[in-house]
Write a protein that holds these residues in place. Sequence first.
Motif, PDB file in Angstrom:
ATOM      1  N   GLN A  63    -103.433  60.080  21.730  1.00 44.98           N
ATOM      2  CA  GLN A  63    -103.974  58.845  21.148  1.00 44.98           C
ATOM      3  C   GLN A  63    -104.472  57.904  22.240  1.00 44.98           C
ATOM      4  O   GLN A  63    -105.504  57.250  22.093  1.00 44.98           O
ATOM      5  N   ILE A  64    -103.746  57.839  23.352  1.00 44.01           N
ATOM      6  CA  ILE A  64    -104.181  57.009  24.490  1.00 44.01           C
ATOM      7  C   ILE A  64    -105.448  57.589  25.111  1.00 44.01           C
ATOM      8  O   ILE A  64    -106.389  56.859  25.443  1.00 44.01           O
ATOM      9  N   GLY A  73    -109.380  57.529  27.825  1.00 43.63           N
ATOM     10  CA  GLY A  73    -109.661  58.678  28.675  1.00 43.63           C
ATOM     11  C   GLY A  73    -108.443  59.119  29.453  1.00 43.63           C
ATOM     12  O   GLY A  73    -107.450  58.388  29.594  1.00 43.63           O
ATOM     13  N   GLU A  74    -108.512  60.325  30.013  1.00 47.06           N
ATOM     14  CA  GLU A  74    -107.361  60.908  30.696  1.00 47.06           C
ATOM     15  C   GLU A  74    -107.235  60.435  32.143  1.00 47.06           C
ATOM     16  O   GLU A  74    -106.133  60.421  32.703  1.00 47.06           O
ATOM     17  N   ASP A  75    -108.336  60.017  32.758  1.00 44.06           N
ATOM     18  CA  ASP A  75    -108.303  59.706  34.186  1.00 44.06           C
ATOM     19  C   ASP A  75    -107.362  58.563  34.530  1.00 44.06           C
ATOM     20  O   ASP A  75    -106.837  58.501  35.653  1.00 44.06           O
ATOM     21  N   VAL A  76    -107.148  57.635  33.606  1.00 43.00           N
ATOM     22  CA  VAL A  76    -106.314  56.463  33.913  1.00 43.00           C
ATOM     23  C   VAL A  76    -104.831  56.757  33.738  1.00 43.00           C
ATOM     24  O   VAL A  76    -103.994  55.909  34.079  1.00 43.00           O
ATOM     25  N   LEU A  77    -104.482  57.919  33.246  1.00 38.36           N
ATOM     26  CA  LEU A  77    -103.069  58.235  33.012  1.00 38.36           C
ATOM     27  C   LEU A  77    -102.358  58.544  34.313  1.00 38.36           C
ATOM     28  O   LEU A  77    -102.952  59.114  35.257  1.00 38.36           O
ATOM     29  N   PRO A  78    -101.070  58.223  34.406  1.00 40.34           N
ATOM     30  CA  PRO A  78    -100.291  58.667  35.561  1.00 40.34           C
ATOM     31  C   PRO A  78    -100.083  60.177  35.490  1.00 40.34           C
ATOM     32  O   PRO A  78    -100.182  60.785  34.423  1.00 40.34           O
ATOM     33  N   ASP A  79     -99.789  60.765  36.653  1.00 46.55           N
ATOM     34  CA  ASP A  79     -99.660  62.223  36.696  1.00 46.55           C
ATOM     35  C   ASP A  79     -98.547  62.748  35.788  1.00 46.55           C
ATOM     36  O   ASP A  79     -98.628  63.877  35.295  1.00 46.55           O
ATOM     37  N   GLU A  80     -97.498  61.956  35.574  1.00 44.77           N
ATOM     38  CA  GLU A  80     -96.414  62.404  34.686  1.00 44.77           C
ATOM     39  C   GLU A  80     -96.954  62.660  33.283  1.00 44.77           C
ATOM     40  O   GLU A  80     -96.607  63.668  32.646  1.00 44.77           O
ATOM     41  N   LYS A  84     -82.484  77.983  22.016  1.00 41.08           N
ATOM     42  CA  LYS A  84     -82.423  76.646  21.404  1.00 41.08           C
ATOM     43  C   LYS A  84     -82.991  75.593  22.351  1.00 41.08           C
ATOM     44  O   LYS A  84     -83.772  74.723  21.943  1.00 41.08           O
ATOM     45  N   ASP A  85     -82.599  75.660  23.622  1.00 45.62           N
ATOM     46  CA  ASP A  85     -83.051  74.653  24.588  1.00 45.62           C
ATOM     47  C   ASP A  85     -84.565  74.713  24.785  1.00 45.62           C
ATOM     48  O   ASP A  85     -85.224  73.667  24.845  1.00 45.62           O
ATOM     49  N   LEU A  86     -85.103  75.924  24.887  1.00 49.94           N
ATOM     50  CA  LEU A  86     -86.551  76.047  25.084  1.00 49.94           C
ATOM     51  C   LEU A  86     -87.309  75.541  23.861  1.00 49.94           C
ATOM     52  O   LEU A  86     -88.336  74.864  23.989  1.00 49.94           O
ATOM     53  N   ARG A  87     -86.824  75.885  22.677  1.00 47.60           N
ATOM     54  CA  ARG A  87     -87.461  75.420  21.448  1.00 47.60           C
ATOM     55  C   ARG A  87     -87.458  73.894  21.394  1.00 47.60           C
ATOM     56  O   ARG A  87     -88.466  73.267  21.053  1.00 47.60           O
ATOM     57  N   THR A  88     -86.332  73.290  21.758  1.00 43.65           N
ATOM     58  CA  THR A  88     -86.223  71.827  21.742  1.00 43.65           C
ATOM     59  C   THR A  88     -87.168  71.205  22.751  1.00 43.65           C
ATOM     60  O   THR A  88     -87.860  70.217  22.454  1.00 43.65           O
ATOM     61  N   ARG A  89     -87.228  71.775  23.957  1.00 40.42           N
ATOM     62  CA  ARG A  89     -88.110  71.241  24.998  1.00 40.42           C
ATOM     63  C   ARG A  89     -89.571  71.323  24.574  1.00 40.42           C
ATOM     64  O   ARG A  89     -90.351  70.377  24.755  1.00 40.42           O
ATOM     65  N   ALA A  90     -89.964  72.466  23.996  1.00 38.45           N
ATOM     66  CA  ALA A  90     -91.356  72.623  23.564  1.00 38.45           C
ATOM     67  C   ALA A  90     -91.702  71.613  22.473  1.00 38.45           C
ATOM     68  O   ALA A  90     -92.779  70.997  22.513  1.00 38.45           O
ATOM     69  N   SER A  91     -90.800  71.403  21.529  1.00 30.31           N
ATOM     70  CA  SER A  91     -91.053  70.440  20.452  1.00 30.31           C
ATOM     71  C   SER A  91     -91.176  69.029  21.001  1.00 30.31           C
ATOM     72  O   SER A  91     -92.030  68.246  20.566  1.00 30.31           O
ATOM     73  N   GLN A  92     -90.342  68.681  21.971  1.00 35.02           N
ATOM     74  CA  GLN A  92     -90.394  67.350  22.569  1.00 35.02           C
ATOM     75  C   GLN A  92     -91.708  67.129  23.315  1.00 35.02           C
ATOM     76  O   GLN A  92     -92.321  66.057  23.217  1.00 35.02           O
ATOM     77  N   ILE A  93     -92.144  68.144  24.057  1.00 40.78           N
ATOM     78  CA  ILE A  93     -93.399  68.019  24.809  1.00 40.78           C
ATOM     79  C   ILE A  93     -94.578  67.863  23.853  1.00 40.78           C
ATOM     80  O   ILE A  93     -95.474  67.035  24.077  1.00 40.78           O
ATOM     81  N   LEU A  94     -94.587  68.637  22.759  1.00 45.34           N
ATOM     82  CA  LEU A  94     -95.681  68.529  21.798  1.00 45.34           C
ATOM     83  C   LEU A  94     -95.679  67.176  21.095  1.00 45.34           C
ATOM     84  O   LEU A  94     -96.751  66.597  20.850  1.00 45.34           O
ATOM     85  N   ALA A  95     -94.501  66.644  20.791  1.00 44.86           N
ATOM     86  CA  ALA A  95     -94.432  65.327  20.154  1.00 44.86           C
ATOM     87  C   ALA A  95     -94.893  64.237  21.122  1.00 44.86           C
ATOM     88  O   ALA A  95     -95.616  63.304  20.738  1.00 44.86           O
ATOM     89  N   GLU A  96     -94.492  64.339  22.394  1.00 41.53           N
ATOM     90  CA  GLU A  96     -94.917  63.349  23.384  1.00 41.53           C
ATOM     91  C   GLU A  96     -96.415  63.443  23.638  1.00 41.53           C
ATOM     92  O   GLU A  96     -97.103  62.433  23.814  1.00 41.53           O
ATOM     93  N   ASP A  97     -96.927  64.659  23.632  1.00 42.48           N
ATOM     94  CA  ASP A  97     -98.362  64.848  23.837  1.00 42.48           C
ATOM     95  C   ASP A  97     -99.163  64.202  22.712  1.00 42.48           C
ATOM     96  O   ASP A  97    -100.263  63.684  22.955  1.00 42.48           O
ATOM     97  N   ASN A  98     -98.634  64.225  21.494  1.00 41.61           N
ATOM     98  CA  ASN A  98     -99.346  63.598  20.378  1.00 41.61           C
ATOM     99  C   ASN A  98     -99.577  62.108  20.643  1.00 41.61           C
ATOM    100  O   ASN A  98    -100.647  61.571  20.343  1.00 41.61           O
ATOM    101  N   LYS A  99     -98.603  61.443  21.224  1.00 44.24           N
ATOM    102  CA  LYS A  99     -98.758  60.029  21.569  1.00 44.24           C
ATOM    103  C   LYS A  99     -99.758  59.854  22.710  1.00 44.24           C
ATOM    104  O   LYS A  99    -100.587  58.940  22.700  1.00 44.24           O
ATOM    105  N   ILE A 100     -99.670  60.751  23.697  1.00 46.14           N
ATOM    106  CA  ILE A 100    -100.572  60.656  24.846  1.00 46.14           C
ATOM    107  C   ILE A 100    -102.017  60.898  24.421  1.00 46.14           C
ATOM    108  O   ILE A 100    -102.946  60.246  24.926  1.00 46.14           O
TER     109      ILE A 100
END
Length: 594
Positions: free
Chosen positions: A474-475, A480-487, A456-472
């Motif tokens: 768009q940026i 471009g990716e170079d201006v993003l912070p390493d996080e 359950k925890d791994l599934r939740t973590r993977a879903s959260q990362i994919l949802a956050e990546d969708n926002k990233i």
Amino acid sequence: MSELKMGFVTMVNGPVIRGSSMGSFGMREMVHIGSLGLLGEVIRLEDDEALIQVYDDTQGLKVGEPIRGTGRSLSITLGPGLIGGFFDGIGRPLERLMESQGIYITPGAQVEQLDLDARWDVTVTARRGQMVSPGTVVAEVQETPLMVHRIMVPPGVEGEVVEVQPSGSLRTRDWVVKVADGSGRVTPVHLAQSWPVRMPRPYRERLLPNEPLVTGQRVIDGLFPIAKGGTAAIPGGFGTGKTVTQHQLAKWSEAQVVVYIGCGERGNEMTDVLEEFPVLEDPRSGRPLMERTILIANTSNMPVAAREASIYTGITIAEYFRDMGYHVALMADSTSRWAEALREISGRLEEIPAEEGFPAYLPSRLAEFYERAGRVITLGGETGSVTIIGAVSPPGGDFTEPVTRHTKRYIRCFWGLDKSLANARHFPAISWLDSYSEYAREVEDWFAAQVDPRWKDLRTRASQILAEDNKIQQIIRLVGEDVLPDEQKLVAFTAFLIKNGYLQQSAFGPDAYSPPSKGFAILDRIIYFHDRCEGLIKKGVPLSLIKGHESVEAMAHLRELPADDIRAFDDHKRRLDAHIERVARERTAASTGR
């Protein structure tokens, strides 16, 4: 008595005809029409007139031709001989039709749904004097090396066994036992029985869907699982992989019986199925997959009314094997073509159309179909299930069109296919943003016990990362990716590993089937890497120092390793740990000046 019932054709409108002198006929009664004996079904009664949908081509049918009643509704013969068979939408065996009719089905062609003279080696398990009730198994037939066909007492029959056939060679038409009820009436129980396809078969109790149907597809088993007895839809535009995904589920899911309905699909697609399935190997037994599969083919050039009936034929067969205690997966490809058949017949009936021309009763028909899924205690006391997986073909990939929208009301698992993923050759093209499964919470205890407590925890973590990546993303598209912070770069990189190293899965080769244990190991490694990197980045370690190592790049290819190669997985973990520890030590040494 049914021979006395006769009406006459007064109007022919494609697959719909009107008959007069029909006052003695019943609703949903099957009829034979004209000199060719076309098969039809009464769908509306108005005083002395009736409307009939015809399951054959009506070309050449004339006004005034006779309509003869049969006294029964559309039914399917259930018994040995179903497994491995190819049937049309109303249950006629296509192989025997070809033998008698040629490559085209002649209007009015009639052939027994099962070969009633075929002989089977029957082991009779009932004994004289035994009390039996509906669902009691009275005999068994080893129908294929993979399937034991259980002969059950049909619903409505119970009492004492008064006569028993000896075990041995029996024909499909023969009786096995005779049962006397309390009034002394004796009913024979045959190897084959008939059941009306529009009537759900009874069961004793419906169970909670808390056991997953393992499919071997990581995106499904890991993120959007389906339960045994569950319902799922696979909507997607042309070329997104609906049919291939259903083929994968038919091949690799742990269902004991597969019923595949080609409902209004193109002839070449059904040809692929008919040619491919007989030579496919069952992954668990090594035997041909057809030894536990039933195919129902009603292609787009077949009569449209038979297309409407095909899903009822398929679900009735599925319920029959469920009643034996088997777990059955039913693939309907596609319910959109079935809904189009409803729309065409509704138009011929001059009914008031609802949205996009579909009949107003489309939602109720979809509900009737999907509600016949479920995991149950059968009348015989066994546990069986029917899992329904329906493909939907929305025009232009529009998920707001009526069939997709109404289907979502009655299913609990939605595997939305994404055109952009398919164009990028990412298969299965199941969108991790549009898809969902309401079974995840109910099956998590099973995965925790059988795979890993952290599922359950791994599934939740993977879903959260994919949802956050969708926002990233768009940026990234903007600046471009170079201006993003390493996080944020780490989130994007981890999402890349999840998409390409975990979610992507070839339908061919050794990765076509991935057991949950292998999928969990891959996802666990990716999330472990993310957590370790997150800690290092907070200490000031650049992500670029971590990414450029072969152990990191190898995470996108772990899916190519055999599932049982534990040594290779362990070796990769050692190399990854060694690399991360080395980066951490070097960074610590640099910061302290040593």
